[in-house]
Design a protein around this motif. Structure first.
Motif, PDB file in Angstrom:
ATOM      1  N   PRO A 167      35.259  -2.689  41.075  1.00 44.36           N
ATOM      2  CA  PRO A 167      34.902  -1.775  39.978  1.00 44.36           C
ATOM      3  C   PRO A 167      33.961  -2.381  38.945  1.00 44.36           C
ATOM      4  O   PRO A 167      33.050  -1.703  38.462  1.00 44.36           O
ATOM      5  CB  PRO A 167      36.266  -1.432  39.364  1.00 44.36           C
ATOM      6  CG  PRO A 167      37.233  -1.573  40.499  1.00 44.36           C
ATOM      7  CD  PRO A 167      36.708  -2.722  41.315  1.00 44.36           C
ATOM      8  N   SER A 168      34.145  -3.658  38.608  1.00 47.04           N
ATOM      9  CA  SER A 168      33.286  -4.277  37.598  1.00 47.04           C
ATOM     10  C   SER A 168      31.845  -4.410  38.090  1.00 47.04           C
ATOM     11  O   SER A 168      30.892  -4.194  37.327  1.00 47.04           O
ATOM     12  CB  SER A 168      33.828  -5.655  37.207  1.00 47.04           C
ATOM     13  OG  SER A 168      33.911  -6.504  38.345  1.00 47.04           O
ATOM     14  N   ASP A 169      31.669  -4.730  39.384  1.00 47.94           N
ATOM     15  CA  ASP A 169      30.326  -4.831  39.954  1.00 47.94           C
ATOM     16  C   ASP A 169      29.653  -3.465  39.991  1.00 47.94           C
ATOM     17  O   ASP A 169      28.486  -3.312  39.609  1.00 47.94           O
ATOM     18  CB  ASP A 169      30.384  -5.409  41.367  1.00 47.94           C
ATOM     19  CG  ASP A 169      30.816  -6.862  41.396  1.00 47.94           C
ATOM     20  OD1 ASP A 169      30.551  -7.588  40.416  1.00 47.94           O
ATOM     21  OD2 ASP A 169      31.432  -7.278  42.398  1.00 47.94           O
ATOM     22  N   VAL A 170      30.397  -2.480  40.482  1.00 47.64           N
ATOM     23  CA  VAL A 170      29.843  -1.132  40.587  1.00 47.64           C
ATOM     24  C   VAL A 170      29.460  -0.598  39.216  1.00 47.64           C
ATOM     25  O   VAL A 170      28.394  -0.002  39.042  1.00 47.64           O
ATOM     26  CB  VAL A 170      30.845  -0.193  41.281  1.00 47.64           C
ATOM     27  CG1 VAL A 170      30.333   1.246  41.258  1.00 47.64           C
ATOM     28  CG2 VAL A 170      31.105  -0.634  42.719  1.00 47.64           C
ATOM     29  N   GLU A 171      30.307  -0.828  38.235  1.00 46.65           N
ATOM     30  CA  GLU A 171      30.025  -0.338  36.889  1.00 46.65           C
ATOM     31  C   GLU A 171      28.775  -0.987  36.308  1.00 46.65           C
ATOM     32  O   GLU A 171      27.975  -0.337  35.627  1.00 46.65           O
ATOM     33  CB  GLU A 171      31.225  -0.591  35.977  1.00 46.65           C
ATOM     34  CG  GLU A 171      31.045  -0.094  34.548  1.00 46.65           C
ATOM     35  CD  GLU A 171      30.795   1.400  34.460  1.00 46.65           C
ATOM     36  OE1 GLU A 171      30.190   1.838  33.454  1.00 46.65           O
ATOM     37  OE2 GLU A 171      31.187   2.151  35.378  1.00 46.65           O
ATOM     38  N   GLN A 172      28.580  -2.265  36.591  1.00 50.30           N
ATOM     39  CA  GLN A 172      27.378  -2.950  36.104  1.00 50.30           C
ATOM     40  C   GLN A 172      26.122  -2.305  36.675  1.00 50.30           C
ATOM     41  O   GLN A 172      25.151  -2.042  35.946  1.00 50.30           O
ATOM     42  CB  GLN A 172      27.433  -4.430  36.472  1.00 50.30           C
ATOM     43  CG  GLN A 172      26.230  -5.212  35.979  1.00 50.30           C
ATOM     44  CD  GLN A 172      26.319  -6.692  36.334  1.00 50.30           C
ATOM     45  OE1 GLN A 172      27.248  -7.130  36.994  1.00 50.30           O
ATOM     46  NE2 GLN A 172      25.341  -7.454  35.881  1.00 50.30           N
ATOM     47  N   TYR A 173      26.121  -2.038  37.976  1.00 50.62           N
ATOM     48  CA  TYR A 173      24.959  -1.410  38.602  1.00 50.62           C
ATOM     49  C   TYR A 173      24.791   0.035  38.136  1.00 50.62           C
ATOM     50  O   TYR A 173      23.666   0.515  37.974  1.00 50.62           O
ATOM     51  CB  TYR A 173      25.072  -1.482  40.121  1.00 50.62           C
ATOM     52  CG  TYR A 173      24.632  -2.811  40.682  1.00 50.62           C
ATOM     53  CD1 TYR A 173      23.291  -3.058  40.978  1.00 50.62           C
ATOM     54  CD2 TYR A 173      25.541  -3.837  40.885  1.00 50.62           C
ATOM     55  CE1 TYR A 173      22.875  -4.288  41.468  1.00 50.62           C
ATOM     56  CE2 TYR A 173      25.139  -5.072  41.385  1.00 50.62           C
ATOM     57  CZ  TYR A 173      23.814  -5.292  41.669  1.00 50.62           C
ATOM     58  OH  TYR A 173      23.399  -6.508  42.152  1.00 50.62           O
ATOM     59  N   ARG A 174      25.902   0.726  37.915  1.00 44.47           N
ATOM     60  CA  ARG A 174      25.807   2.097  37.426  1.00 44.47           C
ATOM     61  C   ARG A 174      25.160   2.131  36.050  1.00 44.47           C
ATOM     62  O   ARG A 174      24.311   2.994  35.759  1.00 44.47           O
ATOM     63  CB  ARG A 174      27.196   2.732  37.386  1.00 44.47           C
ATOM     64  CG  ARG A 174      27.154   4.230  37.028  1.00 44.47           C
ATOM     65  CD  ARG A 174      28.542   4.827  36.871  1.00 44.47           C
ATOM     66  NE  ARG A 174      29.303   4.749  38.108  1.00 44.47           N
ATOM     67  CZ  ARG A 174      30.420   4.038  38.274  1.00 44.47           C
ATOM     68  NH1 ARG A 174      30.898   3.323  37.272  1.00 44.47           N
ATOM     69  NH2 ARG A 174      31.057   4.052  39.419  1.00 44.47           N
ATOM     70  N   GLN A 175      25.539   1.203  35.195  1.00 42.52           N
ATOM     71  CA  GLN A 175      24.942   1.157  33.861  1.00 42.52           C
ATOM     72  C   GLN A 175      23.456   0.827  33.925  1.00 42.52           C
ATOM     73  O   GLN A 175      22.652   1.399  33.179  1.00 42.52           O
ATOM     74  CB  GLN A 175      25.680   0.124  33.001  1.00 42.52           C
ATOM     75  CG  GLN A 175      27.082   0.542  32.605  1.00 42.52           C
ATOM     76  CD  GLN A 175      27.793  -0.504  31.766  1.00 42.52           C
ATOM     77  OE1 GLN A 175      27.186  -1.493  31.343  1.00 42.52           O
ATOM     78  NE2 GLN A 175      29.070  -0.297  31.527  1.00 42.52           N
ATOM     79  N   VAL A 176      23.091  -0.082  34.826  1.00 42.54           N
ATOM     80  CA  VAL A 176      21.680  -0.419  35.001  1.00 42.54           C
ATOM     81  C   VAL A 176      20.894   0.809  35.454  1.00 42.54           C
ATOM     82  O   VAL A 176      19.804   1.106  34.938  1.00 42.54           O
ATOM     83  CB  VAL A 176      21.516  -1.582  36.006  1.00 42.54           C
ATOM     84  CG1 VAL A 176      20.060  -1.729  36.428  1.00 42.54           C
ATOM     85  CG2 VAL A 176      22.018  -2.876  35.402  1.00 42.54           C
ATOM     86  N   MET A 177      21.451   1.543  36.421  1.00 45.27           N
ATOM     87  CA  MET A 177      20.766   2.740  36.922  1.00 45.27           C
ATOM     88  C   MET A 177      20.643   3.789  35.822  1.00 45.27           C
ATOM     89  O   MET A 177      19.589   4.425  35.673  1.00 45.27           O
ATOM     90  CB  MET A 177      21.508   3.308  38.124  1.00 45.27           C
ATOM     91  CG  MET A 177      20.837   4.523  38.745  1.00 45.27           C
ATOM     92  SD  MET A 177      19.241   4.141  39.529  1.00 45.27           S
ATOM     93  CE  MET A 177      19.812   3.646  41.173  1.00 45.27           C
ATOM     94  N   ASP A 178      21.689   3.984  35.054  1.00 44.76           N
ATOM     95  CA  ASP A 178      21.644   4.969  33.969  1.00 44.76           C
ATOM     96  C   ASP A 178      20.579   4.598  32.941  1.00 44.76           C
ATOM     97  O   ASP A 178      19.819   5.457  32.484  1.00 44.76           O
ATOM     98  CB  ASP A 178      23.015   5.073  33.284  1.00 44.76           C
ATOM     99  CG  ASP A 178      24.057   5.766  34.140  1.00 44.76           C
ATOM    100  OD1 ASP A 178      23.676   6.433  35.126  1.00 44.76           O
ATOM    101  OD2 ASP A 178      25.258   5.635  33.822  1.00 44.76           O
ATOM    102  N   ARG A 179      20.521   3.313  32.572  1.00 41.56           N
ATOM    103  CA  ARG A 179      19.504   2.884  31.604  1.00 41.56           C
ATOM    104  C   ARG A 179      18.107   3.037  32.173  1.00 41.56           C
ATOM    105  O   ARG A 179      17.178   3.476  31.486  1.00 41.56           O
ATOM    106  CB  ARG A 179      19.754   1.425  31.189  1.00 41.56           C
ATOM    107  CG  ARG A 179      20.938   1.225  30.279  1.00 41.56           C
ATOM    108  CD  ARG A 179      20.881  -0.116  29.555  1.00 41.56           C
ATOM    109  NE  ARG A 179      20.887  -1.221  30.485  1.00 41.56           N
ATOM    110  CZ  ARG A 179      21.995  -1.820  30.940  1.00 41.56           C
ATOM    111  NH1 ARG A 179      23.185  -1.381  30.547  1.00 41.56           N
ATOM    112  NH2 ARG A 179      21.922  -2.841  31.780  1.00 41.56           N
ATOM    113  N   LEU A 180      17.949   2.680  33.444  1.00 43.55           N
ATOM    114  CA  LEU A 180      16.642   2.805  34.094  1.00 43.55           C
ATOM    115  C   LEU A 180      16.159   4.247  34.063  1.00 43.55           C
ATOM    116  O   LEU A 180      15.023   4.527  33.678  1.00 43.55           O
ATOM    117  CB  LEU A 180      16.740   2.313  35.541  1.00 43.55           C
ATOM    118  CG  LEU A 180      15.518   2.538  36.430  1.00 43.55           C
ATOM    119  CD1 LEU A 180      14.324   1.759  35.900  1.00 43.55           C
ATOM    120  CD2 LEU A 180      15.830   2.120  37.868  1.00 43.55           C
TER     121      LEU A 180
END
Length: 200
Positions: A166-179
Motif C-alpha cells: 500500500p505505501s508503494d502504490v500510494e506513493q505512485y498514485r500521488q505522483v500520478m495525481d500531481r503529474l
C-alpha cells in the motif's frame, strides 16, 4: 504464465508472476506514464513493429511481439473494459520511430483513440521543465472490489516488477495525481497532437 493461447507469449515477459494481459483485462482503471515511446496499448501495429525492431532482429520474434501488443489492445473495445488514462511525454510523441509516415499515423491513431469515452490521453510538454514523474515510466492498475489491491507495474529490460504494498502504490498514485494536475489538461490533448503532427 498461462494465457488464453496456451502460454505462447510466456517467454516475452520473463519474471512476471501473473498474466499481464489478464491483469489488464481485470483492471477497472489503467493509469500509465511513458517517456520514450507511445504506451503499448495505444500503439499502431507499424509503430509497435518499429519499436520492437530497436531491440530485436529476428523477424519471427518481432512478429510475435507485435501480435502480443495488438492482442493486449483488444481490451480498449471490449464490453466492460477498463478506462485507460495515459500520460505521454512530448519527447515520445516527437521521436520519429519508424520514420515520419509511421509517426504521423501514430498521432492520428492517438487523436482518434482520445475521442473514445474510456480512453484519456494527456501530454507532458517540453515547456514544463520538470514534473512529479521525473523518475521514469510506470503504470498503476486498479481493480474493482475492495479485496484486490492496486498494483504498480515497472517494466525492466529483462521482465517487469510489480509493487502492491500500500505505501508503494500510494506513493505512485500521488505522483500520478500531481503529474496530471501539473501538465496540459485533457481538453488540450487533440490540439497538441495535431500541432505536433503538422511539424513532422
Amino acid at each position: 504464465m498461462q494465457d488464453d493461447d496456451g502460454g505462447r507469449y510466456h517467454d516475452l515477459h520473463p519474471g512476471w508472476d501473473e498474466n499481464p494481459i489478464g491483469l489488464e483485462r481485470a483492471a477497472s482503471l489503467i493509469r500509465t506514464y511513458e517517456v520514450q515511446f507511445v504506451p503499448g496499448l495505444l500503439q499502431t501495429p507499424d509503430y509497435a513493429r518499429a519499436v520492437t525492431r530497436l531491440s530485436h532482429d529476428d523477424a519471427r520474434e518481432v512478429d510475435r511481439r507485435v501480435a502480443l501488443c495488438v492482442r493486449r489492445q483488444a481490451l480498449l473495445t471490449a464490453p466492460g473494459g477498463p478506462t485507460l488514462w495515459a500520460v505521454v511525454d512530448e519527447a515520445a510523441l516527437r521521436r520519429p520511430i519508424g520514420g515520419s509516415e509511421i509517426s504521423r499515423a501514430q498521432l492520428d491513431h492517438l487523436i482518434a483513440l482520445s475521442e473514445r469515452p474510456h480512453v484519456k490521453v494527456q501530454v507532458a510538454p517540453f515547456h514544463f521543465a520538470g514534473h512529479a514523474a521525473a523518475g521514469g515510466p510506470f503504470t498503476i492498475l486498479r481493480f474493482p472490489g475492495r479485496d484486490v489491491p492496486d498494483v504498480v507495474h515497472l517494466e525492466q529490460l529483462s521482465g517487469a516488477l510489480y509493487l502492491d504494498e500500500p505505501s508503494d502504490v500510494e506513493q505512485y498514485r500521488q505522483v500520478m495525481d500531481r503529474l496530471c494536475a501539473q501538465i496540459e489538461p485533457l481538453d488540450r490533448t487533440r490540439a497538441i497532437l495535431r500541432a505536433i503532427r503538422a511539424e513532422l
